[in-house]
Write an enzyme that holds these catalytic residues in place. Structure first.
Site, mmCIF file in Angstrom:
data_model
loop_
_atom_site.group_PDB
_atom_site.id
_atom_site.type_symbol
_atom_site.label_atom_id
_atom_site.label_comp_id
_atom_site.label_asym_id
_atom_site.label_seq_id
_atom_site.Cartn_x
_atom_site.Cartn_y
_atom_site.Cartn_z
ATOM 1 N N LYS A 1 -7.846 65.956 27.304
ATOM 2 C CA LYS A 1 -7.327 64.898 26.416
ATOM 3 C C LYS A 1 -6.459 65.517 25.338
ATOM 4 O O LYS A 1 -5.363 65.039 25.041
ATOM 5 C CB LYS A 1 -8.487 64.152 25.776
ATOM 6 C CG LYS A 1 -8.109 63.322 24.551
ATOM 7 C CD LYS A 1 -9.254 62.572 23.936
ATOM 8 C CE LYS A 1 -9.881 63.227 22.756
ATOM 9 N NZ LYS A 1 -9.128 63.253 21.517
ATOM 10 N N ASN A 2 -6.928 66.629 24.751
ATOM 11 C CA ASN A 2 -6.233 67.202 23.594
ATOM 12 C C ASN A 2 -5.021 68.041 23.967
ATOM 13 O O ASN A 2 -4.349 68.583 23.111
ATOM 14 C CB ASN A 2 -7.212 67.971 22.705
ATOM 15 C CG ASN A 2 -8.201 67.026 22.041
ATOM 16 O OD1 ASN A 2 -8.002 65.807 22.051
ATOM 17 N ND2 ASN A 2 -9.263 67.568 21.497
ATOM 18 N N CYS B 1 -11.229 59.277 14.827
ATOM 19 C CA CYS B 1 -12.653 59.378 14.517
ATOM 20 C C CYS B 1 -12.844 59.724 13.036
ATOM 21 O O CYS B 1 -12.134 60.554 12.480
ATOM 22 C CB CYS B 1 -13.319 60.454 15.377
ATOM 23 S SG CYS B 1 -13.506 59.924 17.080
ATOM 24 N N ARG C 1 -9.168 63.477 6.716
ATOM 25 C CA ARG C 1 -8.295 64.095 7.725
ATOM 26 C C ARG C 1 -6.846 63.927 7.268
ATOM 27 O O ARG C 1 -6.076 63.189 7.848
ATOM 28 C CB ARG C 1 -8.543 63.482 9.099
ATOM 29 C CG ARG C 1 -9.963 63.683 9.596
ATOM 30 C CD ARG C 1 -10.177 63.118 10.987
ATOM 31 N NE ARG C 1 -9.596 63.970 12.036
ATOM 32 C CZ ARG C 1 -9.678 63.671 13.336
ATOM 33 N NH1 ARG C 1 -10.235 62.533 13.718
ATOM 34 N NH2 ARG C 1 -9.177 64.488 14.241
ATOM 35 N N ASP D 1 -15.761 70.224 18.439
ATOM 36 C CA ASP D 1 -15.974 69.048 19.298
ATOM 37 C C ASP D 1 -17.188 69.217 20.193
ATOM 38 O O ASP D 1 -17.762 68.235 20.668
ATOM 39 C CB ASP D 1 -14.745 68.816 20.191
ATOM 40 C CG ASP D 1 -13.530 68.495 19.372
ATOM 41 O OD1 ASP D 1 -12.418 68.725 19.854
ATOM 42 O OD2 ASP D 1 -13.691 68.037 18.222
ATOM 43 N N ARG E 1 -12.692 56.772 24.396
ATOM 44 C CA ARG E 1 -11.470 57.394 23.877
ATOM 45 C C ARG E 1 -11.264 58.782 24.475
ATOM 46 O O ARG E 1 -10.140 59.272 24.567
ATOM 47 C CB ARG E 1 -11.565 57.506 22.347
ATOM 48 C CG ARG E 1 -11.622 56.169 21.651
ATOM 49 C CD ARG E 1 -11.443 56.317 20.172
ATOM 50 N NE ARG E 1 -10.301 57.175 19.921
ATOM 51 C CZ ARG E 1 -10.112 57.798 18.768
ATOM 52 N NH1 ARG E 1 -10.986 57.672 17.799
ATOM 53 N NH2 ARG E 1 -9.058 58.546 18.593
#
Ligand code: EPZ
Length: 422
Positions: free
Chosen positions: A23-24, A117, A122, A308, A400
């Site tokens: 995903k990242n 999230c 952030r 994560d 997600r």
């Protein structure tokens, strides 16, 4: 109306899982595709909520985006848009990745401050500071952000205040088409940054040093299209491996690359798992004996233990004999899932960035609520090893980052269903 996951735990996991594209990696690469003047194909893109939001943003900016089987095919915009659509842009942090590409295309960009999230503050100050030093001008109106760059962005020699993954990716994208050369110092080193650089180099960019703290980019006037297979998702790998630790059993991950878990593998081995490579591009994790606490584990930027992975490893070690203390040095509010772990019977104590667990603990079914993506996945991992039935509410967070986490664990023998909650 939300999504829940109904889990009946207490069964070992057996089988094989082919890892999806990360995903990242996929999210910054989809934004970077805007920098190419020709067609781009991103292979094996998982059907994630954040991918759907990215596709909505790209289409709103004028690109043609078509899914052909597992691949996404993108064609450049005839007339590039410059305003991100509010709804998808507010759903994820990754909307920040569109600042640099849209500035290059339209010389202006307007977007709501990114969502994502809630892991603590952030900010995006490093993204903005770097872009402004490259020649952009930024203005905020309420929670909307607008940047303008009348001329072409200019290369810079820039030291990041901290090795932010996203800011490094933003500045690599900005540098790829900037006038002149760029040096990024104190850059983040995550594998996904190397993957972004590899994609852009396939498009004709000249990026060296990705994966090291110093990245050098020669700005190009234009980039052409390319096909790219992103790296496998190391956090999905960590999630499955943590579930094997908690439930017991034996699972082989396929398409893993050399070292899919980095430091996470060593922590799971300390907990009593056995890992090996039964074949090239595959990695097996087993746990037959007792599950042990691993003492202090501190997360850190790559090549440290991934932030994560912390909640999912916590879920897998919740019942372990002995002590495990996880400290997240990256985000302040990584362990919102602690409340759910306690409801499942875990002996947990959370103080700010630190989650302490003591065992053995007899885990039992409970109704728990996800507050973010990886915390939700951690609650699923814990529920799979708990005796009895659990319900994880807020499972839309999990969607997600995992296309179908319930289906993935069902294929391994887990009893888990996704349901829509009225
Ligand atoms: C990326 O987020 C990942 N997301 C996150 O994964 C991951 O947890 C994080 O990197 C750390 O590895 C994507 O790649 C899409 P950061 P990002 O910028 O880029 C501070 C998941 O679950 N910071 O490295 O937002 C920030 O507040 C997600 O897949 C600034 O202060 O992470 C944080 O404390 C969650 N100013 C720290 O740096 C900035 O301008 C690390 O953030 C940028 C960041």
């Amino acid at each position: 109306m939300g999504e829940i996951l109904r889990v009946r735990g207490g069964r070992p996991l057996e089988g094989t899982v082919r890892l999806p594209s990360a995903k990242n990696s996929v999210l910054p690469i989809l934004a970077a595709a805007m920098l190419a003047d020709g067609p781009v194909v991103v292979r094996n893109v998982p059907d994630l909520a954040d991918v759907r939001a990215s596709v909505a943003i790209l289409r709103a900016l004028g690109l043609t985006v078509r899914r052909r089987g597992p691949d996404l095919h993108l064609l450049p915009a005839a007339v590039p848009g410059w305003q991100l659509p509010e709804a998808p842009a507010r759903t994820m942090r990754s909307s920040v990745f569109y600042l640099a590409p849209v500035l290059h295309r339209a010389h202006r960009v307007r977007m709501p401050l990114p969502g994502g999230c809630k892991l603590g503050p952030r900010p995006i100050d490093i993204h903005l500071d770097g872009l402004c030093r490259m020649g952009a001008r930024a203005a905020c109106e309420g929670d909307w952000l607008e940047l303008r760059a009348p001329g072409r962005l200019r290369g810079i020699d820039y030291t990041l205040r901290l090795p932010s993954v996203g800011a490094t990716e933003t500045l690599v994208m900005a540098a790829a088409l900037a006038q002149g050369d760029t040096v990024l110092r104190n850059a983040a080193r995550e594998p996904e940054i190397q993957d972004l650089a590899e994609f852009l180099n396939r498009c004709g960019a000249r990026i060296e040093g990705a994966g090291s703290p110093v990245i050098r980019v020669q700005g190009k006037a234009a980039l052409h299209g390319a096909r790219h297979q992103p790296i496998p998702d190391r956090i999905v790998a960590a999630t499955v491996a943590a579930a094997v630790a908690g439930c017991g059993g034996s699972v082989t991950l396929l398409g893993t690359g050399q070292d899919p878990l980095g430091p996470v593998a060593g922590v799971l081995e300390r907990a009593g798992c056995h890992t090996d490579h039964p074949a090239a591009e595959s990695w097996r994790v087993q746990r037959q004996g007792s599950l042990r606490g691993v003492g202090l584990v501190r997360t850190g930027v790559w090549p440290g233990f991934s932030t994560d992975a912390a909640p999912v490893v916590a879920g897998g070690l919740l019942a372990a004999q002995g002590d495990t203390v996880l400290e997240d040095t990256v985000f302040e509010d990584r362990f919102a899932c602690a409340e759910g772990f306690a409801l499942l019977g875990g002996q947990v104590c959370r103080r700010g960035r630190v989650l302490a667990m003591h065992g053995p603990a007899r885990l039992h079914g409970a109704r728990v609520r996800a507050a973010d993506l990886r915390g939700g996945a951690g609650l699923v991992v814990a529920a799979l090893s708990a005796g009895g039935e659990s319900v994880v509410e807020g499972a839309e967070y999990v969607r997600r980052g995992y296309a179908d986490l319930a289906g993935l664990f069902r294929d391994l023998g887990g009893v888990i269903q996704s349901e829509t909650q009225r």
